[in-house]
Write a protein that holds these residues in place. Sequence first.
Motif: not given
Length: 260
Positions: A26-40, A42-51
């Motif tokens: 139920g989560t997705r990781v995507e490259r959004a320009g200059a960042v890599v982020r995970q979105t899921g 409200a129970h999971g971890w959401n955030g920016v992992v790389w920039s």
Amino acid sequence: MDLDHAAVLALYDREMREGARPDGPGTRVERAGAVVRQTGDAHGWNGVVWSDLDEATADRVIGEQIAHFTGLGLDFEWKLYAHDRPADLGARLAAAGFRAEPEETLLIGETGRLALDAGTPDGVRIVQATDAAGVELVVRVHESAFGADGSRLRHRLLARLAADPDTVVAVVALAGDEPVSSARMELVPGARFAGLWGGGTVEAWRGRGVYRALVAHRARVAAAHGCRYLQVDASPMSRPILERVGFHALSTTTPYLYGV
């Protein structure tokens, strides 16, 4: 041969941050320009992992991430490492409304070179949590050791074990039938790194080698899965234990929280 800190850190950034993969169903990781982020959810971890930012782009990109996550009604974390750029990225995040949590140390060890022969303390056995009952034992230790609510952990472990059981190893140390320590390890198929997370021991059992035994157990499992390296975001309490068995400090990491 000593660990090549710069080379291993670059590999970690490339494979586990820039090349991050979803940490649960139920989560997705995507490259959004200059960042890599995970979105899921409200129970999971959401955030920016790389920039990959500089002074000219950082504030705009920070604003874009705030808009993305708040637009979905989600709290999120920007996982900042000491070697990330620009050098004042932490100050820029704080100015944008993020709250810094305590700094942790990024430790990495080679599975084949760690001192893992201490054994398990007398009267303690290590079991793997593979079902709801086992997860409850993990959560009980988590809540006792850290004084934190374990609802999110319970949700994430149950979902992961149901959907991708080969990507998570949850373990509990039992003294008789009493859970006294627990931890987990996350495995990414094909990756050279496995992540050690959530290691905690109830107060009465600290200092007896239980935490170290759980590290050794997970290291052996990681090696069996072909993982060359183990990674830990270590607290000041766990860092000296891990360094004694052969982990190396390669950087520091600070969670910057927004809306939490």
